[in-house]
Design a protein around this motif. Structure first.
Motif, PDB file in Angstrom:
ATOM      1  N   GLY A 104       0.800  -1.218   0.000  1.00 17.76           N
ATOM      2  CA  GLY A 104       0.000   0.000   0.000  1.00 17.76           C
ATOM      3  C   GLY A 104       0.830   1.263   0.000  1.00 17.76           C
ATOM      4  N   ALA A 105       1.912   1.256   0.769  1.00 19.82           N
ATOM      5  CA  ALA A 105       2.770   2.437   0.846  1.00 19.82           C
ATOM      6  C   ALA A 105       3.388   2.752  -0.514  1.00 19.82           C
ATOM      7  N   TRP A 107       2.126   1.998  -3.492  1.00 16.75           N
ATOM      8  CA  TRP A 107       1.099   2.520  -4.404  1.00 16.75           C
ATOM      9  C   TRP A 107       0.722   3.952  -4.027  1.00 16.75           C
ATOM     10  N   LEU A 108       0.726   4.246  -2.735  1.00 18.36           N
ATOM     11  CA  LEU A 108       0.457   5.622  -2.305  1.00 18.36           C
ATOM     12  C   LEU A 108       1.547   6.553  -2.845  1.00 18.36           C
ATOM     13  N   ALA A 109       2.797   6.104  -2.777  1.00 19.89           N
ATOM     14  CA  ALA A 109       3.909   6.899  -3.298  1.00 19.89           C
ATOM     15  C   ALA A 109       3.784   7.085  -4.814  1.00 19.89           C
ATOM     16  N   PHE A 110       3.322   6.041  -5.499  1.00 19.22           N
ATOM     17  CA  PHE A 110       3.123   6.164  -6.943  1.00 19.22           C
ATOM     18  C   PHE A 110       2.010   7.176  -7.239  1.00 19.22           C
ATOM     19  N   GLY A 111       0.950   7.155  -6.431  1.00 15.49           N
ATOM     20  CA  GLY A 111      -0.114   8.145  -6.588  1.00 15.49           C
ATOM     21  C   GLY A 111       0.426   9.556  -6.410  1.00 15.49           C
ATOM     22  N   LYS A 139      -6.332  -7.206  -4.201  1.00 13.95           N
ATOM     23  CA  LYS A 139      -6.140  -6.780  -2.806  1.00 13.95           C
ATOM     24  C   LYS A 139      -4.692  -6.938  -2.351  1.00 13.95           C
ATOM     25  N   LEU A 140      -4.227  -5.921  -1.632  1.00 12.63           N
ATOM     26  CA  LEU A 140      -2.878  -5.941  -1.062  1.00 12.63           C
ATOM     27  C   LEU A 140      -2.891  -6.572   0.326  1.00 12.63           C
ATOM     28  N   ALA A 141      -1.710  -6.797   0.877  1.00 14.18           N
ATOM     29  CA  ALA A 141      -1.588  -7.455   2.187  1.00 14.18           C
ATOM     30  C   ALA A 141      -2.334  -6.692   3.285  1.00 14.18           C
ATOM     31  N   SER A 144      -6.082  -3.144   1.434  1.00 14.24           N
ATOM     32  CA  SER A 144      -6.458  -2.065   0.515  1.00 14.24           C
ATOM     33  C   SER A 144      -6.219  -2.495  -0.929  1.00 14.24           C
ATOM     34  N   LEU A 145      -6.660  -1.664  -1.863  1.00 11.00           N
ATOM     35  CA  LEU A 145      -6.476  -1.923  -3.286  1.00 11.00           C
ATOM     36  C   LEU A 145      -5.553  -0.854  -3.880  1.00 11.00           C
ATOM     37  N   PRO A 146      -4.710  -1.223  -4.856  1.00 16.01           N
ATOM     38  CA  PRO A 146      -3.865  -0.223  -5.492  1.00 16.01           C
ATOM     39  C   PRO A 146      -4.654   0.982  -6.023  1.00 16.01           C
TER      40      PRO A 146
END
Length: 253
Positions: A104-105, A107-111, A139-141, A144-146
């Protein structure tokens, strides 16, 4: 009738594009969507030549796909391509498997990267968004979802919703249209063949000849800011069939 666009990636195996533009114009399409393979390496003369071919067939390249790395590293060139070809919308379309974050972290950084990336394009007046595939709905670990993390990190970008990939990702497209409706500015209109069919076309189908309830989906999308409905088929066996059958189906929605 809503203008119908055609993602030119669908015709990459049916060259030359000049013949494709003629087929699209005759079939009644008014827009096309480009991708990097068409214009990334063209100089101004090449871009103007491409624009002339489109103009000749009554087509406008209203939107385009550019890889995240190209959008980041070639801002001036990307803006020049969009300007010469007459685009109003720019979408980052994909992230190669080896580049995808695993949590999740990440994908958040990619966002957040997309949010930052969007600024020069939005400042120049372009719509800027992300185009999904299926992996954003796995689903991620942390549960959440990407797709959630991407848009959390990029609160000001839009979404080009590829509905068929949402379905292939195991998600409910109507739920996501409701959830992210205010983000949607463009939609890919493609279809999925019944299980076991069209294996030579990777299981995709011409619009209206598969399993997706497009009439209901278009009705649900009418409440969004969708500007472009873009026909796509990732691996058609017959491009003429794809072009003519898809627009015929779309006209009934």
């Amino acid at each position: 009738m809503t203008k119908l666009s055609f993602q030119l990636y669908s015709a990459r195996n049916f060259q030359p594009y000049s013949a494709i533009f003629e087929k699209l114009g005759k079939a009644g399409y008014q827009e096309v969507e480009g991708f990097g393979g068409i214009y990334a390496d063209l100089d101004d003369a090449g871009l103007n030549g491409l624009r002339a071919e489109l103009d000749k067939n009554g087509l406008v390249m209203a939107s385009g796909h550019f890889s995240p790395d190209f959008l980041d590293g070639e801002v001036k060139k990307s803006l020049n391509i969009a300007k010469i070809l007459g685009m109003d919308s720019i979408y980052a379309p994909h992230l190669a498997a080896e580049q995808r974050p695993t949590d999740g972290a990440g994908w958040l950084a990619f966002g957040k990267r997309l949010q930052e990336m969007s600024k020069p394009y939005k400042d120049a007046g372009y719509e800027f968004g992300w185009h999904n595939h299926d992996f954003e709905f796995v689903k991620l670990a942390d549960g959440s979802l990407p797709i959630e993390r991407i848009f959390e990190g990029a609160p000001d970008i839009s979404w080009e919703a590829d509905i068929a990939w949402v379905v292939r990702g195991g998600a409910d497209p109507f739920a996501w249209i409701e959830k992210l409706g205010p983000r949607i500015t463009s939609v890919h209109v493609k279809d999925i063949a019944p299980a076991g069919e069209n294996k030579n076309e990777d299981g995709w189908a011409d619009v209206g000849h598969g399993t997706l309830p497009w009439a209901k989906l278009i009705a649900a999308l009418k409440g969004t800011k969708t500007k472009h409905y873009v026909v796509e088929h990732d691996n058609p066996a017959d491009v003429d069939r794809l072009i003519t059958r898809s627009i015929a189906s779309f006209k009934t929605y």
